[in-house]
Design a protein around this motif. Structure first.
Motif, mmCIF file in Angstrom:
data_model
loop_
_atom_site.group_PDB
_atom_site.id
_atom_site.type_symbol
_atom_site.label_atom_id
_atom_site.label_comp_id
_atom_site.label_asym_id
_atom_site.label_seq_id
_atom_site.Cartn_x
_atom_site.Cartn_y
_atom_site.Cartn_z
ATOM 1 N N PHE A 31 0.852 -1.186 0.000
ATOM 2 C CA PHE A 31 0.000 0.000 0.000
ATOM 3 C C PHE A 31 0.887 1.235 0.000
ATOM 4 O O PHE A 31 2.043 1.199 0.444
ATOM 5 N N ILE A 33 1.120 5.365 0.859
ATOM 6 C CA ILE A 33 0.538 6.494 1.586
ATOM 7 C C ILE A 33 1.659 7.472 1.936
ATOM 8 O O ILE A 33 2.794 7.058 2.183
ATOM 9 N N LEU A 56 -5.484 8.177 7.688
ATOM 10 C CA LEU A 56 -6.719 8.286 6.904
ATOM 11 C C LEU A 56 -7.665 9.310 7.524
ATOM 12 O O LEU A 56 -8.273 10.119 6.815
ATOM 13 N N ALA A 62 -4.728 6.596 0.562
ATOM 14 C CA ALA A 62 -3.894 5.415 0.377
ATOM 15 C C ALA A 62 -4.323 4.670 -0.880
ATOM 16 O O ALA A 62 -5.513 4.600 -1.190
ATOM 17 N N THR A 64 -3.422 0.893 -3.217
ATOM 18 C CA THR A 64 -2.943 -0.471 -2.958
ATOM 19 C C THR A 64 -2.529 -1.151 -4.251
ATOM 20 O O THR A 64 -2.938 -0.739 -5.344
ATOM 21 N N PRO A 270 -4.307 -2.613 6.073
ATOM 22 C CA PRO A 270 -4.273 -1.410 5.231
ATOM 23 C C PRO A 270 -4.726 -1.629 3.793
ATOM 24 O O PRO A 270 -5.272 -0.715 3.175
ATOM 25 N N ALA A 274 -7.793 0.721 3.150
ATOM 26 C CA ALA A 274 -7.664 1.901 2.298
ATOM 27 C C ALA A 274 -8.954 2.190 1.553
ATOM 28 O O ALA A 274 -9.244 3.341 1.209
#
Length: 290
Positions: A31, A33, A56, A62, A64, A270, A274
């Protein structure tokens, strides 16, 4: 002969303790971010889930990535070279390209190692739904079942693995195209919470709404009442987007209503978080149908 490896990916959201106890292998998805890429390991070695959900909530976005063919090939090759077979239990093809990558890698490796077996199960599951199916498969493996027996059991039972979940913040579903902007705005104003599940094609679909958080959590358990088979004897899995108190509330409800004795709770990782956002609560169990 029971000389094979059970391999899944980190979308299964299994705790590191369960991964070690079950004796399974996990390929991490990634992921991205704050301009940095992380790997979603079961032990959260690269980022704590609490930090991810805090970002978040602060407005960070984010993205992925699926496991690719090269990742699978690199992971499976040493086992095949060592004379072991591999059973892959992959993230739903309805939500990710991960399973497609696994199948391509498996085909290439079987040509390279014609004496070995590489099977891929499209779990059509996500988060701890996938994790629960892997949990059942690992128990069968550890009881001495063959790779074909475990593969066949998962194929025959995966559409009885029920996924029910709700989210607290509609913004993330809107961003992923799951609901319209107008629905997100109106739903937020009226405190409308969607109740969703994963269907027989492994897609995420909305099946209803509830007015307020408590009603949406109760709706998850109500759906369990409709389809669960012998719930008192099941182990139930619950995942959450950094809202453990709400997950515990659902756990207490299933214990009180159905006599469930064993509940496993973990974060929504995550990779899925996300798209579902903070405040997600998901309930997983075996039922007569999804």
């Amino acid at each position: 002969m029971n000389d094979y490896v059970l391999l899944t990916d980190s979308s299964a959201d299994l705790t590191d303790e369960l991964v070690q106890t079950l004796g399974i292998e996990v390929l991490p998805l990634s992921f991205h971010i704050q301009n940095k890429t992380y790997w979603n390991w079961p032990d959260n070695r690269e980022m704590d889930p609490g930090d991810f959900y805090r970002m978040l909530r602060e407005g960070e976005m984010a993205t992925t990535s699926a496991v690719n063919v090269a990742d699978y090939t690199e992971k499976m090759t040493p086992y095949l070279q060592a004379g072991k077979d591999v059973l892959v239990m992959a993230f739903s093809s309805g939500l990710s390209a991960t399973c497609h990558s696994a199948r391509i890698a498996a085909q290439e490796l079987m040509e390279q190692f014609p004496e070995r077996k590489v099977y891929v199960v499209d779990t059509l599951c996500a988060s701890l739904g996938q994790g629960l199916l892997v949990w059942y498969a690992a128990r069968l493996k550890n009881e001495g079942k063959s790779i074909e027996e475990v593969r066949d059991w998962t194929e025959e039972n995966k559409l009885r693995l029920c996924h029910w979940f709700t989210v607290d913040d509609l913004h993330f579903l809107k961003r992923g195209g799951r609901i319209s902007p107008a629905t997100a705005v109106l739903g937020t104003m009226l405190s409308i919470k969607p109740v969703m599940h994963v269907d027989d094609e492994g897609h995420l679909i909305k099946v209803g709404t509830a007015r307020g958080r408590n009603a949406s959590l109760k709706a998850l358990v109500d759906h369990m009442e409709e389809t669960a088979i012998d719930p008192a004897e099941q182990t139930v899995f619950i995942s959450h987007g950094d809202c453990e108190a709400d997950a515990n509330k659902v756990a207490e409800d299933v214990k009180r209503r159905f006599g469930v004795k064993s509940v496993v709770i973990n974060h929504v990782g995550p990779v899925i978080g996300a798209h579902s956002g903070p405040g997600t609560v998901a309930l997983f169990f075996m039922g007569s149908r999804r």
